[in-house]
Design an enzyme around this catalytic site. Structure first.
Site, PDB file in Angstrom:
ATOM      1  N   HIS A  32       0.861  -1.195   0.000  1.00 59.73           N
ATOM      2  CA  HIS A  32       0.000   0.000   0.000  1.00 59.73           C
ATOM      3  C   HIS A  32       0.894   1.241   0.000  1.00 59.73           C
ATOM      4  O   HIS A  32       2.133   1.126  -0.118  1.00 59.73           O
ATOM      5  CB  HIS A  32      -0.937  -0.030   1.209  1.00 59.73           C
ATOM      6  CG  HIS A  32      -0.229  -0.295   2.507  1.00 59.73           C
ATOM      7  ND1 HIS A  32       0.665   0.593   3.056  1.00 59.73           N
ATOM      8  CD2 HIS A  32      -0.254  -1.367   3.339  1.00 59.73           C
ATOM      9  CE1 HIS A  32       1.132   0.093   4.192  1.00 59.73           C
ATOM     10  NE2 HIS A  32       0.611  -1.100   4.381  1.00 59.73           N
ATOM     11  N   HIS A  35       4.056   1.293   2.189  1.00 61.42           N
ATOM     12  CA  HIS A  35       5.214   0.607   1.592  1.00 61.42           C
ATOM     13  C   HIS A  35       5.820   1.454   0.473  1.00 61.42           C
ATOM     14  O   HIS A  35       7.036   1.547   0.340  1.00 61.42           O
ATOM     15  CB  HIS A  35       4.782  -0.740   0.980  1.00 61.42           C
ATOM     16  CG  HIS A  35       4.279  -1.741   1.967  1.00 61.42           C
ATOM     17  ND1 HIS A  35       2.976  -2.148   2.010  1.00 61.42           N
ATOM     18  CD2 HIS A  35       4.924  -2.428   2.945  1.00 61.42           C
ATOM     19  CE1 HIS A  35       2.825  -3.045   2.957  1.00 61.42           C
ATOM     20  NE2 HIS A  35       3.981  -3.232   3.550  1.00 61.42           N
ATOM     21  N   GLN A 151       8.693  -2.250  16.535  1.00 63.59           N
ATOM     22  CA  GLN A 151       9.411  -3.166  15.629  1.00 63.59           C
ATOM     23  C   GLN A 151      10.685  -2.504  15.104  1.00 63.59           C
ATOM     24  O   GLN A 151      11.767  -3.088  15.136  1.00 63.59           O
ATOM     25  CB  GLN A 151       8.501  -3.568  14.464  1.00 63.59           C
ATOM     26  CG  GLN A 151       9.225  -4.186  13.292  1.00 63.59           C
ATOM     27  CD  GLN A 151       8.307  -4.675  12.190  1.00 63.59           C
ATOM     28  OE1 GLN A 151       7.683  -5.713  12.337  1.00 63.59           O
ATOM     29  NE2 GLN A 151       8.217  -3.944  11.090  1.00 63.59           N
ATOM     30  N   SER A 183      -2.351   0.265   6.352  1.00 66.86           N
ATOM     31  CA  SER A 183      -1.959  -1.045   6.851  1.00 66.86           C
ATOM     32  C   SER A 183      -2.564  -2.092   5.931  1.00 66.86           C
ATOM     33  O   SER A 183      -3.668  -1.890   5.397  1.00 66.86           O
ATOM     34  CB  SER A 183      -2.503  -1.237   8.276  1.00 66.86           C
ATOM     35  OG  SER A 183      -2.529  -2.612   8.596  1.00 66.86           O
TER      36      SER A 183
END
Ligand code: PAF
Length: 251
Positions: A32, A35, A151, A183
Site C-alpha cells: 500500500h 510501503h 518493531q 496497513s
C-alpha cells in the site's frame, strides 16, 4: 522491470555483481502507500533497491490472522515495477527456515511490553526473519515504517547488538486523508468499521489521558488491547470487529 528471485543462490550471484549502494525494503506483501513511501525513499537514496515479500508465519501468534493475511502478488509486482524497484526476493518458507525455526533471535527487554505483551512470540518471529533477510540481502540500508515503531526500534537494536552492517532507516507513517494509518489489514475492515476507524488516531493524538481514550474507544465499539505511553510516545492497539489495528504518535 523488477526481477523476481525465489532461489537464494541466484540472489547471491546478483548481489556479488552489484556495484553501488543497495537499499532493502522487507515486506509481507499486500503493498500500500505506506510501503510505497519506503520503496521511493530507497530508490532515491540508493543505486539499487531490493524488496522482499514473505508472509512470515513465525510472527503470527494468531493462526486465523495468518490465514486471512491478504495476498496480492500481481498488484504488488505492478507497484514495484512502477517505482523502479530492481529486485524482488520472494522465498518459500523452507528457503528461509532450513532449520524449521529451531534457532531464533530473542530480545528480553523492550520486546516484552506493548505488542510483545499482547502477541506472545511475535517479536521473536520478526527479529529472526529480519536477521535472516538482512544477512541474505547484505544491503547498505534497510527501511522500516514508524507505524510499527516498536518493531523498528527492536530491529535497530538487534543490528547494533550483533554488529550487523546494514543501517536501519525509519520512515514516517503514511495516513489516509481521514488519519487512518495505511496497513495491509485495513482492507479487511467492513465498510461500517472502516468509517469508525479514524477515531483511533484522532483520540491517540488528542490531549486525553490513556484511560479516557480507552473509555471513549470502548464506548464507540472498539475492543482495546492497550493505550500506553512509553518514552514520550503513545502506543495503541485495538480491534475493530476481528481486525487488529496498531498506531503510535510522538507526545
Ligand atoms: O513489518 C512487516 O511487514 C514485517 O514485520 C517484516 C518487517 C517484513 C518482517 O516480516
Amino acid at each position: 522491470m523488477t526481477e523476481v528471485i525465489t532461489v537464494l543462490k541466484d540472489w547471491f550471484k546478483i548481489r556479488k555483481g552489484l556495484k553501488g549502494s543497495l537499499g532493502f525494503v522487507p515486506t509481507m506483501g499486500a503493498l500500500h502507500k505506506g510501503h510505497k513511501s519506503l520503496f521511493e525513499k530507497s530508490v532515491e537514496e540508493n543505486e539499487f533497491t531490493v524488496a522482499s515479500v514473505f508472509v512470515n508465519p513465525t510472527q503470527f501468534n494468531n493462526p486465523n490472522d495468518l490465514q486471512k493475511y491478504p495476498k496480492t502478488f500481481e498488484q504488488d509486482l505492478e507497484m514495484l515495477n512502477e517505482i523502479n524497484v530492481d529486485f524482488l526476493i520472494f522465498p518459500e518458507y523452507e528457503t528461509l527456515y532450513p532449520d524449521n525455526y529451531v534457532y531464533k533471535v530473542t530480545e528480553t527487554d523492550y520486546s516484552t511490553i506493548l505488542e510483545g505483551e499482547h502477541r506472545h512470540g511475535h517479536f521473536d518471529g520478526v527479529l529472526t526473519v529480519v536477521m535472516k533477510l538482512l544477512n541474505i540481502v547484505n544491503a547498505d540500508k534497510a527501511y522500516f515504517g514508524e507505524k510499527d515503531f516498536q518493531q523498528y526500534k527492536l530491529i535497530e537494536g538487534m543490528t547494533k547488538a550483533f554488529f550487523m552492517k546494514t543501517e536501519i532507516i525509519s520512515c514516517p507513517t503514511i495516513r489516509e486523508e481521514d488519519g487512518l494509518a495505511f496497513s495491509s489489514r485495513n482492507v479487511r475492515l467492513t465498510e461500517a468499521k472502516r468509517k469508525q476507524a479514524p477515531l483511533f488516531f484522532k483520540l491517540l493524538k488528542s490531549n486525553k489521558t490513556p484511560e479516557q481514550i480507552i473509555n471513549e474507544l470502548t464506548e464507540n465499539g472498539f475492543k482495546v488491547d492497550y493505550i500506553t505511553d512509553v518514552n514520550k510516545r503513545r502506543y495503541g492497539a485495538v480491534y475493530l470487529g476481528n481486525v487488529r489495528l496498531i498506531d503510535n504518535v510522538e507526545l
